[in-house]
Scaffold this motif. Structure first.
Motif, PDB file in Angstrom:
ATOM      1  N   ARG A 166       0.941  -1.238   0.097  1.00 20.23           N
ATOM      2  CA  ARG A 166       0.011   0.075   0.147  1.00 20.23           C
ATOM      3  C   ARG A 166       1.031   1.321  -0.083  1.00 20.23           C
ATOM      4  N   MET A 167       2.031   1.228  -0.243  1.00 25.07           N
ATOM      5  CA  MET A 167       3.019   2.187  -0.224  1.00 25.07           C
ATOM      6  C   MET A 167       2.588   3.240  -1.290  1.00 25.07           C
ATOM      7  N   VAL A 168       2.103   2.589  -2.643  1.00 25.87           N
ATOM      8  CA  VAL A 168       1.764   3.364  -3.707  1.00 25.87           C
ATOM      9  C   VAL A 168       0.725   4.446  -3.520  1.00 25.87           C
ATOM     10  N   GLU A 169      -0.300   4.019  -2.544  1.00 26.85           N
ATOM     11  CA  GLU A 169      -1.277   5.103  -2.064  1.00 26.85           C
ATOM     12  C   GLU A 169      -0.527   6.179  -1.487  1.00 26.85           C
ATOM     13  N   ILE A 170       0.306   6.053  -0.568  1.00 28.42           N
ATOM     14  CA  ILE A 170       1.047   7.265   0.158  1.00 28.42           C
ATOM     15  C   ILE A 170       1.659   8.168  -1.152  1.00 28.42           C
ATOM     16  N   LEU A 171       2.513   7.501  -1.766  1.00 31.97           N
ATOM     17  CA  LEU A 171       3.269   8.081  -3.061  1.00 31.97           C
ATOM     18  C   LEU A 171       2.312   8.978  -4.024  1.00 31.97           C
ATOM     19  N   VAL A 172       1.230   8.262  -4.221  1.00 31.44           N
ATOM     20  CA  VAL A 172       0.342   9.146  -5.396  1.00 31.44           C
ATOM     21  C   VAL A 172      -0.276  10.394  -4.670  1.00 31.44           C
ATOM     22  N   ALA A 173      -0.225  10.196  -3.085  1.00 24.62           N
ATOM     23  CA  ALA A 173      -0.924  11.336  -2.502  1.00 24.62           C
ATOM     24  C   ALA A 173       0.059  12.768  -2.446  1.00 24.62           C
ATOM     25  N   ALA A 174       1.524  12.268  -2.628  1.00 22.65           N
ATOM     26  CA  ALA A 174       2.384  13.379  -2.648  1.00 22.65           C
ATOM     27  C   ALA A 174       2.977  13.808  -3.994  1.00 22.65           C
ATOM     28  N   VAL A 175       2.851  12.608  -5.005  1.00 21.50           N
ATOM     29  CA  VAL A 175       3.567  13.232  -6.374  1.00 21.50           C
ATOM     30  C   VAL A 175       2.404  12.636  -7.303  1.00 21.50           C
ATOM     31  N   PRO A 176       2.500  13.240  -8.565  1.00 22.51           N
ATOM     32  CA  PRO A 176       1.539  12.525  -9.648  1.00 22.51           C
ATOM     33  C   PRO A 176       2.047  11.204 -10.139  1.00 22.51           C
ATOM     34  N   VAL A 177       0.881  10.419 -10.237  1.00 20.91           N
ATOM     35  CA  VAL A 177       1.179   9.253 -10.751  1.00 20.91           C
ATOM     36  C   VAL A 177       2.042   8.839 -11.588  1.00 20.91           C
ATOM     37  N   ARG A 178       2.000   9.827 -12.824  1.00 19.07           N
ATOM     38  CA  ARG A 178       2.926   9.691 -13.924  1.00 19.07           C
ATOM     39  C   ARG A 178       4.531   9.927 -13.625  1.00 19.07           C
ATOM     40  N   ALA A 179       4.562  10.815 -12.569  1.00 16.48           N
ATOM     41  CA  ALA A 179       5.958  11.040 -12.083  1.00 16.48           C
ATOM     42  C   ALA A 179       6.531   9.743 -11.448  1.00 16.48           C
ATOM     43  N   LEU A 180       5.810   8.931 -10.851  1.00 15.46           N
ATOM     44  CA  LEU A 180       6.177   7.841 -10.301  1.00 15.46           C
ATOM     45  C   LEU A 180       6.848   6.863 -11.353  1.00 15.46           C
ATOM     46  N   LEU A 181       6.255   6.540 -12.226  1.00 15.91           N
ATOM     47  CA  LEU A 181       6.668   5.634 -13.620  1.00 15.91           C
ATOM     48  C   LEU A 181       7.912   6.520 -14.060  1.00 15.91           C
ATOM     49  N   ILE A 182       7.780   7.606 -14.538  1.00 19.32           N
ATOM     50  CA  ILE A 182       8.924   8.157 -15.083  1.00 19.32           C
ATOM     51  C   ILE A 182      10.375   8.181 -14.258  1.00 19.32           C
ATOM     52  N   GLY A 183       9.971   8.266 -13.016  1.00 26.37           N
ATOM     53  CA  GLY A 183      11.137   8.390 -11.988  1.00 26.37           C
ATOM     54  C   GLY A 183      11.660   6.924 -11.764  1.00 26.37           C
ATOM     55  N   LYS A 184      10.786   5.667 -11.936  1.00 27.42           N
ATOM     56  CA  LYS A 184      11.402   4.687 -11.762  1.00 27.42           C
ATOM     57  C   LYS A 184      12.230   4.329 -13.071  1.00 27.42           C
ATOM     58  N   VAL A 185      11.589   4.825 -14.211  1.00 31.49           N
ATOM     59  CA  VAL A 185      12.437   4.518 -15.518  1.00 31.49           C
ATOM     60  C   VAL A 185      13.682   5.088 -15.624  1.00 31.49           C
ATOM     61  N   ALA A 186      13.701   6.327 -14.995  1.00 35.76           N
ATOM     62  CA  ALA A 186      14.860   7.258 -15.153  1.00 35.76           C
ATOM     63  C   ALA A 186      15.867   6.541 -14.032  1.00 35.76           C
ATOM     64  N   ALA A 187      15.786   6.143 -12.726  1.00 32.81           N
ATOM     65  CA  ALA A 187      16.421   5.437 -11.865  1.00 32.81           C
ATOM     66  C   ALA A 187      17.075   4.182 -12.446  1.00 32.81           C
ATOM     67  N   GLY A 188      16.028   3.265 -13.109  1.00 29.40           N
ATOM     68  CA  GLY A 188      16.564   2.111 -13.691  1.00 29.40           C
ATOM     69  C   GLY A 188      17.515   2.576 -14.908  1.00 29.40           C
ATOM     70  N   GLY A 189      17.335   3.430 -15.601  1.00 27.82           N
ATOM     71  CA  GLY A 189      18.291   3.661 -16.650  1.00 27.82           C
ATOM     72  C   GLY A 189      19.536   4.131 -16.384  1.00 27.82           C
ATOM     73  N   ILE A 190      19.796   5.229 -15.291  1.00 27.55           N
ATOM     74  CA  ILE A 190      20.975   5.606 -14.867  1.00 27.55           C
ATOM     75  C   ILE A 190      21.711   4.303 -14.066  1.00 27.55           C
ATOM     76  N   LEU A 191      20.960   3.382 -13.295  1.00 30.49           N
ATOM     77  CA  LEU A 191      21.862   2.126 -12.676  1.00 30.49           C
ATOM     78  C   LEU A 191      22.189   1.177 -13.908  1.00 30.49           C
ATOM     79  N   ALA A 192      21.340   1.023 -15.003  1.00 25.48           N
ATOM     80  CA  ALA A 192      21.996   0.206 -15.953  1.00 25.48           C
ATOM     81  C   ALA A 192      22.798   0.491 -16.836  1.00 25.48           C
ATOM     82  N   LEU A 193      22.937   2.069 -17.167  1.00 23.88           N
ATOM     83  CA  LEU A 193      23.978   2.579 -17.763  1.00 23.88           C
ATOM     84  C   LEU A 193      25.147   2.353 -17.185  1.00 23.88           C
ATOM     85  N   ALA A 194      25.045   2.775 -15.885  1.00 23.15           N
ATOM     86  CA  ALA A 194      26.521   2.890 -15.065  1.00 23.15           C
ATOM     87  C   ALA A 194      26.917   1.611 -15.081  1.00 23.15           C
TER      88      ALA A 194
END
Length: 357
Positions: free
Chosen positions: A165-193
């Protein structure tokens, strides 16, 4: 809070969590050790120069030393070989050298005494046949395993947030779309590194090989283009994997729900491997978004791609990545807050109410 700031916060959180993940750290160390071992061990384990015995004042002593062999000047060269103190002996037989060995004559000793003919190369820049096989395989392997491994981890992260149920807390603080883009960005940084670390370790380790000076200049253009293709290709697939995670509520369902995305990764991988020697097929694959990250750098490596082609392929891949982000965001928004079982792609696409959160 604007979208960019929200993405930065989500990406930062994902990076902190991942960098403390023992599984991620272990896999990174494993791949680094594998890359180092693959490039260094062949040179380390290769046998050194042969030891060869010659008689005093032998006319062949200097020639053998110039060839880098270990030369032993003894009274009875043949006896030294019989005693096992030298791999071979070179004696004068009627003004000609004769190699004496127990069972097999060492190749480096024979080559040092042979007269090499003059060589005229018609295609001096041709790529070695072994490199023609290994380079396509390694490019495809890196993109295949990295996009698949990190993609599944992104999907699992989404599912875990839904289960707790962490996602319910997260969407209350940030836009839902930001969750997806943030996860993709973090994964991309780690993969490229991770890929960059593996590449650096492989290049450093390859310096132990005698062929490094010939292969690295040929690889440089392909490797430099592989980076932007890899980044855009990863973004495209990671967005789809995030959507897959939002569709299910159990980790056990990620594999089945993600089968379409797995096929999008696997089919181009095998196509590049098995059709690497087919110019027409590789030309087509270098423009298909899911195979372009490996096919186009390979065509640059073998010199079959025109100067303008990687730019066109990169634009097409960028458009596909943008489309995947839009599709992934819509599916993600339409299903991430659903907890009543697995959601279909069509149902998530039609859901307007949750997408407005």
């Amino acid at each position: 809070m604007n979208l960019l700031e929200a993405v930065r916060i989500v990406a930062g959180r994902e990076l902190k969590v991942k960098l403390r993940d023992k599984t991620f750290l272990f896999s990174t160390v494993f791949f680094l050790l594998f890359a180092l071992g693959s490039s260094v061990l062949p040179a380390v384990l290769a046998s050194g120069p042969s030891s060869v015995a010659v008689a005093q004042a032998s006319p062949y002593e200097q020639k053998l030393r110039d060839a880098g062999l270990e030369v032993k000047v003894v009274a009875d060269p043949e006896k030294v070989v019989r005693d096992g103190d030298a791999d071979a002996a070179v004696v004068d037989q009627g003004g000609k050298p004769q190699v004496v060995a127990m069972r097999d004559a060492p190749g480096d000793v024979v080559r040092s005494l042979s007269v090499a003919p003059e060589v005229h190369l018609l295609d001096p820049d041709a790529v070695d046949e072994l490199a023609k096989f290994l380079v396509p395989f390694m490019f495809a392997l890196v993109f295949f395993f990295t996009s698949l491994t990190f993609g599944i981890q992104i999907a699992q992260s989404v599912v875990e947030e839904k289960q707790t149920r962490m996602v319910e807390i997260l969407v209350a603080a940030v836009p839902v779309r930001a969750l997806l883009i943030g996860k993709v960005a973090a994964g991309g940084i780690l993969a490229l590194a991770q890929v960059a670390l593996i590449a650096v370790v492989s290049i450093v380790g390859s310096q132990f090989s005698d062929d490094a000076g010939n292969l690295l200049p040929l690889l440089a253009p392909a490797m430099s283009w592989f980076i932007p293709f890899f980044v855009l290709g990863f973004i495209m697939l990671a967005a789809l994997w995030a959507a897959v995670g939002a569709l299910v509520n159990r980790l056990e369902d990620v594999s089945n729900a993600g089968m379409p995305v797995q096929l999008l990764v696997m089919l181009p991988f095998f196509a590049v491997i098995f059709l690497g020697d087919n110019p027409t097929a590789m030309h087509i694959l270098s423009y298909v978004p899911f195979s372009a990250p490996t096919a186009m750098p390979l065509r640059l490596f073998d010199g079959s791609a025109a100067t303008w082609e990687p730019f066109v392929a990169l634009v097409l891949l960028a458009a596909a990545a943008a489309g995947a982000l839009l599709l992934g965001a819509r599916i993600y928004e339409g299903s991430v807050l659903r907890t009543n079982g697995r959601t279909s792609w069509s149902a998530a696409w039609r859901d307007r109410e949750l997408r407005g959160i």
